[in-house]
Design a protein around this motif. Structure first.
Motif, PDB file in Angstrom:
ATOM      1  N   TRP A   1       0.845  -1.192   0.000  1.00  0.00           N
ATOM      2  CA  TRP A   1       0.000   0.000   0.000  1.00  0.00           C
ATOM      3  C   TRP A   1       0.880   1.240   0.000  1.00  0.00           C
ATOM      4  O   TRP A   1       2.018   1.202   0.471  1.00  0.00           O
ATOM      5  N   ARG A   2       0.322   2.331  -0.466  1.00  0.00           N
ATOM      6  CA  ARG A   2       0.946   3.651  -0.351  1.00  0.00           C
ATOM      7  C   ARG A   2       0.092   4.461   0.617  1.00  0.00           C
ATOM      8  O   ARG A   2      -1.129   4.463   0.523  1.00  0.00           O
ATOM      9  N   GLU A   3       0.755   5.169   1.530  1.00  0.00           N
ATOM     10  CA  GLU A   3       0.045   6.059   2.451  1.00  0.00           C
ATOM     11  C   GLU A   3       0.513   7.483   2.188  1.00  0.00           C
ATOM     12  O   GLU A   3       1.712   7.759   2.173  1.00  0.00           O
ATOM     13  N   ARG A   4      -0.459   8.382   1.971  1.00  0.00           N
ATOM     14  CA  ARG A   4      -0.149   9.792   1.748  1.00  0.00           C
ATOM     15  C   ARG A   4      -1.116  10.626   2.577  1.00  0.00           C
ATOM     16  O   ARG A   4      -2.323  10.530   2.393  1.00  0.00           O
ATOM     17  N   GLU A   5      -0.555  11.409   3.498  1.00  0.00           N
ATOM     18  CA  GLU A   5      -1.355  12.291   4.354  1.00  0.00           C
ATOM     19  C   GLU A   5      -2.498  11.531   5.040  1.00  0.00           C
ATOM     20  O   GLU A   5      -3.628  12.002   5.112  1.00  0.00           O
ATOM     21  N   GLY A   6      -2.205  10.326   5.504  1.00  0.00           N
ATOM     22  CA  GLY A   6      -3.181   9.523   6.227  1.00  0.00           C
ATOM     23  C   GLY A   6      -4.124   8.700   5.361  1.00  0.00           C
ATOM     24  O   GLY A   6      -4.853   7.868   5.876  1.00  0.00           O
ATOM     25  N   ALA A   7      -4.119   8.925   4.050  1.00  0.00           N
ATOM     26  CA  ALA A   7      -4.985   8.154   3.139  1.00  0.00           C
ATOM     27  C   ALA A   7      -4.183   6.995   2.546  1.00  0.00           C
ATOM     28  O   ALA A   7      -3.087   7.196   2.027  1.00  0.00           O
TER      29      ALA A   7
ATOM     30  N   LEU B   1       5.393   3.737   2.199  1.00  0.00           N
ATOM     31  CA  LEU B   1       5.077   2.464   1.556  1.00  0.00           C
ATOM     32  C   LEU B   1       5.023   1.382   2.630  1.00  0.00           C
ATOM     33  O   LEU B   1       5.923   1.284   3.470  1.00  0.00           O
ATOM     34  N   HIS B   2       3.955   0.610   2.607  1.00  0.00           N
ATOM     35  CA  HIS B   2       3.761  -0.482   3.571  1.00  0.00           C
ATOM     36  C   HIS B   2       3.717  -1.799   2.804  1.00  0.00           C
ATOM     37  O   HIS B   2       3.127  -1.870   1.724  1.00  0.00           O
ATOM     38  N   MET B   3       4.326  -2.832   3.370  1.00  0.00           N
ATOM     39  CA  MET B   3       4.281  -4.162   2.779  1.00  0.00           C
ATOM     40  C   MET B   3       3.981  -5.168   3.875  1.00  0.00           C
ATOM     41  O   MET B   3       4.515  -5.069   4.979  1.00  0.00           O
ATOM     42  N   ARG B   4       3.109  -6.121   3.551  1.00  0.00           N
ATOM     43  CA  ARG B   4       2.764  -7.171   4.506  1.00  0.00           C
ATOM     44  C   ARG B   4       2.936  -8.527   3.842  1.00  0.00           C
ATOM     45  O   ARG B   4       2.542  -8.724   2.700  1.00  0.00           O
ATOM     46  N   CYS B   5       3.509  -9.454   4.608  1.00  0.00           N
ATOM     47  CA  CYS B   5       3.687 -10.824   4.140  1.00  0.00           C
ATOM     48  C   CYS B   5       2.906 -11.769   5.047  1.00  0.00           C
ATOM     49  O   CYS B   5       2.883 -11.578   6.256  1.00  0.00           O
ATOM     50  N   VAL B   6       2.290 -12.751   4.421  1.00  0.00           N
ATOM     51  CA  VAL B   6       1.572 -13.781   5.170  1.00  0.00           C
ATOM     52  C   VAL B   6       2.302 -15.089   4.904  1.00  0.00           C
ATOM     53  O   VAL B   6       2.540 -15.450   3.746  1.00  0.00           O
ATOM     54  N   PHE B   7       2.646 -15.770   5.979  1.00  0.00           N
ATOM     55  CA  PHE B   7       3.343 -17.048   5.893  1.00  0.00           C
ATOM     56  C   PHE B   7       2.499 -18.130   6.548  1.00  0.00           C
ATOM     57  O   PHE B   7       1.697 -17.850   7.431  1.00  0.00           O
TER      58      PHE B   7
ATOM     59  N   SER C   1       8.346  -3.247  11.101  1.00  0.00           N
ATOM     60  CA  SER C   1       7.390  -2.354  11.752  1.00  0.00           C
ATOM     61  C   SER C   1       6.027  -3.011  11.760  1.00  0.00           C
ATOM     62  O   SER C   1       5.762  -3.936  11.006  1.00  0.00           O
ATOM     63  N   ARG C   2       5.160  -2.521  12.605  1.00  0.00           N
ATOM     64  CA  ARG C   2       3.793  -3.034  12.688  1.00  0.00           C
ATOM     65  C   ARG C   2       2.848  -1.913  12.301  1.00  0.00           C
ATOM     66  O   ARG C   2       3.072  -0.753  12.641  1.00  0.00           O
ATOM     67  N   PHE C   3       1.802  -2.264  11.586  1.00  0.00           N
ATOM     68  CA  PHE C   3       0.810  -1.276  11.190  1.00  0.00           C
ATOM     69  C   PHE C   3      -0.535  -1.952  11.054  1.00  0.00           C
ATOM     70  O   PHE C   3      -0.625  -3.167  10.970  1.00  0.00           O
ATOM     71  N   THR C   4      -1.570  -1.158  11.037  1.00  0.00           N
ATOM     72  CA  THR C   4      -2.922  -1.667  10.844  1.00  0.00           C
ATOM     73  C   THR C   4      -3.435  -1.150   9.515  1.00  0.00           C
ATOM     74  O   THR C   4      -3.474   0.057   9.282  1.00  0.00           O
ATOM     75  N   VAL C   5      -3.796  -2.050   8.628  1.00  0.00           N
ATOM     76  CA  VAL C   5      -4.311  -1.677   7.317  1.00  0.00           C
ATOM     77  C   VAL C   5      -5.761  -1.243   7.475  1.00  0.00           C
ATOM     78  O   VAL C   5      -6.573  -1.983   8.035  1.00  0.00           O
ATOM     79  N   PRO C   6      -6.112  -0.032   7.016  1.00  0.00           N
ATOM     80  CA  PRO C   6      -7.510   0.408   7.124  1.00  0.00           C
ATOM     81  C   PRO C   6      -8.453  -0.566   6.409  1.00  0.00           C
ATOM     82  O   PRO C   6      -8.115  -1.123   5.363  1.00  0.00           O
TER      83      PRO C   6
END
Length: 136
Positions: A31-37, A68-74, A117-122
């Motif tokens: 995902w791309r995050e820009r100004e909170g969106a 830029l956020h990236m998440r992997c599922v294993f 890092s940890r983040f929550t995807v909206p």
């Protein structure tokens, strides 16, 4: 999960992506995050053929300051050994590569992003695994 802030000055315009893990990888998303969106960039099954897939939908330029956020599922079900991050087939890794273009003759290549890092995807940009199989 990994998060990187783009510090380059030329705007990058991604048009294709590919995902890569080793044997335990199930899904890689970005995902791309820009100004909170948040904007969904792509997702893929890393066990499918290792090739670039075109990004779907509208163009999403990446500008200075974008995150830029990236998440992997294993899936390590049934595995009874420790898995380490590394370059060999018995290790695991997670990559989201993007092909992009830009208008700049003075671009300096960055080394990449390797932080943890940890983040929550909206909710509005989440893609369930069963739905994302239709994407790539």
């Amino acid at each position: 999960d990994t998060t990187c802030k783009y510090s380059g000055t030329p705007t990058m315009v991604p048009f294709a992506f590919r995902t890569h893990t080793h044997i335990l990888g199930v899904r890689v998303s970005a995902w791309r995050e820009r100004e909170g969106a948040w904007t969904f960039l792509g997702t893929g099954d890393p066990q499918k053929p290792q090739m670039f897939y075109m990004m779907q939908g509208e163009v999403h330029p990446i500008r200075t300051g974008d995150i830029l956020h990236m998440r992997c599922v294993f899936d390590g079900a049934g595995r009874n050994t420790t898995t380490y991050i590394g370059p060999t087939g018995k290790d695991e890794m997670c990559n989201f590569y993007m092909m992009y273009h830009m208008n700049n003759s003075h671009f300096q290549l960055e080394e990449g992003c390797y932080n943890d890092s940890r983040f929550t995807v909206p909710l509005e940009v989440r893609v369930p695994i069963e739905e994302s199989d239709k994407t790539v």
